[in-house]
Design a protein around this motif. Structure first.
Motif, PDB file in Angstrom:
ATOM      1  N   PHE A   1       0.864  -1.183   0.000  1.00 63.11           N
ATOM      2  CA  PHE A   1       0.000   0.000   0.000  1.00 63.11           C
ATOM      3  C   PHE A   1       0.892   1.221   0.000  1.00 63.11           C
ATOM      4  CE2 PHE A   1      -2.704  -3.049   2.407  1.00 63.11           C
ATOM      5  CZ  PHE A   1      -3.814  -3.041   1.583  1.00 63.11           C
ATOM      6  N   SER A   2       0.408   2.318  -0.589  1.00 62.17           N
ATOM      7  CA  SER A   2       1.110   3.590  -0.490  1.00 62.17           C
ATOM      8  C   SER A   2       0.090   4.685  -0.211  1.00 62.17           C
ATOM      9  CB  SER A   2       1.901   3.897  -1.765  1.00 62.17           C
ATOM     10  OG  SER A   2       1.028   4.152  -2.843  1.00 62.17           O
ATOM     11  N   LEU A   3       0.566   5.756   0.375  1.00 64.20           N
ATOM     12  CA  LEU A   3      -0.269   6.929   0.603  1.00 64.20           C
ATOM     13  C   LEU A   3       0.627   8.144   0.738  1.00 64.20           C
ATOM     14  CD1 LEU A   3       0.031   7.744   3.828  1.00 64.20           C
ATOM     15  CD2 LEU A   3      -1.633   5.946   4.134  1.00 64.20           C
ATOM     16  N   SER A   4       0.024   9.309   0.603  1.00 65.94           N
ATOM     17  CA  SER A   4       0.735  10.567   0.785  1.00 65.94           C
ATOM     18  C   SER A   4      -0.034  11.398   1.800  1.00 65.94           C
ATOM     19  CB  SER A   4       0.844  11.334  -0.536  1.00 65.94           C
ATOM     20  OG  SER A   4       1.584  10.589  -1.472  1.00 65.94           O
ATOM     21  N   VAL A   5       0.698  12.057   2.690  1.00 64.35           N
ATOM     22  CA  VAL A   5       0.082  12.844   3.752  1.00 64.35           C
ATOM     23  C   VAL A   5       0.847  14.158   3.890  1.00 64.35           C
ATOM     24  CG1 VAL A   5       1.442  11.594   5.503  1.00 64.35           C
ATOM     25  CG2 VAL A   5      -0.620  12.808   6.208  1.00 64.35           C
ATOM     26  N   ALA A   6       0.114  15.243   4.109  1.00 58.50           N
ATOM     27  CA  ALA A   6       0.758  16.538   4.313  1.00 58.50           C
ATOM     28  C   ALA A   6       1.674  16.451   5.530  1.00 58.50           C
ATOM     29  CB  ALA A   6      -0.295  17.625   4.512  1.00 58.50           C
ATOM     30  N   THR A   7       2.890  16.974   5.397  1.00 56.18           N
ATOM     31  CA  THR A   7       3.875  16.812   6.468  1.00 56.18           C
ATOM     32  C   THR A   7       3.483  17.515   7.766  1.00 56.18           C
ATOM     33  OG1 THR A   7       5.184  18.631   5.560  1.00 56.18           O
ATOM     34  CG2 THR A   7       5.848  16.392   4.948  1.00 56.18           C
ATOM     35  N   PHE A   8       2.621  18.537   7.700  1.00 57.83           N
ATOM     36  CA  PHE A   8       2.186  19.178   8.940  1.00 57.83           C
ATOM     37  C   PHE A   8       1.301  18.254   9.772  1.00 57.83           C
ATOM     38  CE2 PHE A   8      -1.641  20.212   6.469  1.00 57.83           C
ATOM     39  CZ  PHE A   8      -2.650  19.983   7.406  1.00 57.83           C
TER      40      PHE A   8
ATOM     41  N   LEU B   1       8.956   7.141   3.059  1.00 62.69           N
ATOM     42  CA  LEU B   1       9.869   7.011   1.918  1.00 62.69           C
ATOM     43  C   LEU B   1      10.575   8.312   1.604  1.00 62.69           C
ATOM     44  CD1 LEU B   1       7.768   4.847  -0.565  1.00 62.69           C
ATOM     45  CD2 LEU B   1       9.522   4.099   1.031  1.00 62.69           C
ATOM     46  N   GLY B   2       9.926   9.433   1.840  1.00 63.52           N
ATOM     47  CA  GLY B   2      10.514  10.728   1.532  1.00 63.52           C
ATOM     48  C   GLY B   2       9.445  11.760   1.270  1.00 63.52           C
ATOM     49  N   THR B   3       9.877  13.007   1.133  1.00 60.91           N
ATOM     50  CA  THR B   3       8.928  14.095   0.928  1.00 60.91           C
ATOM     51  C   THR B   3       8.965  14.594  -0.509  1.00 60.91           C
ATOM     52  OG1 THR B   3      10.543  15.740   1.641  1.00 60.91           O
ATOM     53  CG2 THR B   3       9.072  14.850   3.340  1.00 60.91           C
ATOM     54  N   PHE B   4       7.905  15.269  -0.889  1.00 60.12           N
ATOM     55  CA  PHE B   4       7.800  15.889  -2.205  1.00 60.12           C
ATOM     56  C   PHE B   4       6.867  17.083  -2.093  1.00 60.12           C
ATOM     57  CE2 PHE B   4       4.398  12.825  -1.944  1.00 60.12           C
ATOM     58  CZ  PHE B   4       3.319  13.413  -2.583  1.00 60.12           C
TER      59      PHE B   4
ATOM     60  N   GLY C   1      -4.522  25.714  -3.872  1.00 58.67           N
ATOM     61  CA  GLY C   1      -4.081  27.064  -4.169  1.00 58.67           C
ATOM     62  C   GLY C   1      -2.625  27.368  -3.867  1.00 58.67           C
ATOM     63  N   GLY C   2      -1.816  26.343  -3.629  1.00 59.05           N
ATOM     64  CA  GLY C   2      -0.410  26.583  -3.342  1.00 59.05           C
ATOM     65  C   GLY C   2       0.410  25.321  -3.497  1.00 59.05           C
ATOM     66  N   SER C   3       1.669  25.400  -3.114  1.00 49.94           N
ATOM     67  CA  SER C   3       2.562  24.244  -3.133  1.00 49.94           C
ATOM     68  C   SER C   3       2.768  23.787  -1.699  1.00 49.94           C
ATOM     69  CB  SER C   3       3.905  24.610  -3.764  1.00 49.94           C
ATOM     70  OG  SER C   3       3.729  24.947  -5.122  1.00 49.94           O
ATOM     71  N   HIS C   4       2.577  22.507  -1.459  1.00 50.58           N
ATOM     72  CA  HIS C   4       2.629  21.969  -0.108  1.00 50.58           C
ATOM     73  C   HIS C   4       3.516  20.728  -0.059  1.00 50.58           C
ATOM     74  CE1 HIS C   4      -0.662  24.646   1.027  1.00 50.58           C
ATOM     75  NE2 HIS C   4      -1.175  24.345  -0.152  1.00 50.58           N
ATOM     76  N   GLU C   5       4.166  20.533   1.074  1.00 49.42           N
ATOM     77  CA  GLU C   5       5.040  19.382   1.258  1.00 49.42           C
ATOM     78  C   GLU C   5       4.227  18.183   1.760  1.00 49.42           C
ATOM     79  OE1 GLU C   5       9.452  18.894   2.883  1.00 49.42           O
ATOM     80  OE2 GLU C   5       8.011  19.189   4.525  1.00 49.42           O
ATOM     81  N   PHE C   6       4.473  17.044   1.124  1.00 52.42           N
ATOM     82  CA  PHE C   6       3.819  15.796   1.484  1.00 52.42           C
ATOM     83  C   PHE C   6       4.868  14.732   1.777  1.00 52.42           C
ATOM     84  CE2 PHE C   6       0.424  17.954  -0.589  1.00 52.42           C
ATOM     85  CZ  PHE C   6      -0.749  17.441  -0.058  1.00 52.42           C
ATOM     86  N   LEU C   7       4.487  13.787   2.594  1.00 56.86           N
ATOM     87  CA  LEU C   7       5.321  12.631   2.907  1.00 56.86           C
ATOM     88  C   LEU C   7       4.722  11.416   2.209  1.00 56.86           C
ATOM     89  CD1 LEU C   7       7.619  11.292   4.568  1.00 56.86           C
ATOM     90  CD2 LEU C   7       5.923  10.961   6.398  1.00 56.86           C
ATOM     91  N   LYS C   8       5.532  10.731   1.414  1.00 57.56           N
ATOM     92  CA  LYS C   8       5.115   9.484   0.768  1.00 57.56           C
ATOM     93  C   LYS C   8       5.411   8.354   1.743  1.00 57.56           C
ATOM     94  CE  LYS C   8       3.925   7.268  -3.082  1.00 57.56           C
ATOM     95  NZ  LYS C   8       2.669   7.497  -3.768  1.00 57.56           N
ATOM     96  N   MET C   9       4.424   7.492   1.961  1.00 59.07           N
ATOM     97  CA  MET C   9       4.589   6.368   2.879  1.00 59.07           C
ATOM     98  C   MET C   9       4.182   5.080   2.186  1.00 59.07           C
ATOM     99  SD  MET C   9       3.189   8.023   6.459  1.00 59.07           S
ATOM    100  CE  MET C   9       4.228   6.975   7.501  1.00 59.07           C
ATOM    101  N   GLU C  10       4.768   3.975   2.640  1.00 60.12           N
ATOM    102  CA  GLU C  10       4.488   2.677   2.019  1.00 60.12           C
ATOM    103  C   GLU C  10       4.394   1.601   3.093  1.00 60.12           C
ATOM    104  OE1 GLU C  10       5.805   1.431  -2.242  1.00 60.12           O
ATOM    105  OE2 GLU C  10       7.414   0.964  -0.844  1.00 60.12           O
TER     106      GLU C  10
END
Length: 154
Positions: A110-117, A133-136, A142-151
């Motif tokens: 499984f994978s998911l992405s979650v906002a780092t805040f 796994l890392g951030t992107f 309405g903007g650019s936001h950092e997410f964490l990819k998880m597996e």
């Protein structure tokens, strides 16, 4: 808590989009916070057969979407009813969704992405077996936001 899963109806999608409003920084997760996400969520054809409502005692308490990445991985999107968040039910809710997806799709991961805040959710996902796994950076709301990819490997 016992959860049941059913294909999301249009009425349920509209209820979530129009009435589920999160407090403070979590308003980021309001479906209506991003026009593109809102349009996709409300379009029955785009939801297809991959978005499920989660019920507890017949009441709508959440949703899961499952995207088959065609490599044995199922990408998960999820949301809990605002009144249920922050009350210690996240791990049980998440694990119920994983179990449902295991039985329906037989994935290898499984994978998911979650906002780092959202450290609250990250903690839940780690307890449920996900690893970071890392951030992107992603453009949304309405903007650019950092997410964490998880597996999570099965």
């Amino acid at each position: 808590m016992s959860f049941t899963f059913q294909m999301m109806t249009q009425e349920q999608a509209e209820c979530i989009a129009n009435t589920w409003k999160y407090e403070g920084e979590y308003a980021f997760y309001d479906i209506s916070a991003d026009e593109e996400d809102l349009a996709e969520f409300l379009d029955e054809g785009r939801r297809g057969n991959a978005t499920f409502s989660v019920l507890n005692e017949g009441k709508l308490v959440g949703f899961f979407s499952f995207i088959d990445l065609n490599d044995g991985t199922i990408e998960i999107g999820l949301g809990m009813k605002p009144g249920m968040t922050g009350k210690g039910k996240g791990q049980e809710f998440t694990e119920a969704g994983l179990e449902f997806a295991r039985s329906k799709y037989s994935p290898s991961a499984f994978s998911l992405s979650v906002a780092t805040f959202n450290q609250r959710a990250i903690k839940v996902y780690k307890k449920s077996g996900f690893t970071a796994l890392g951030t992107f950076i992603q453009k949304t709301n309405g903007g650019s936001h950092e997410f964490l990819k998880m597996e999570y490997h099965l």
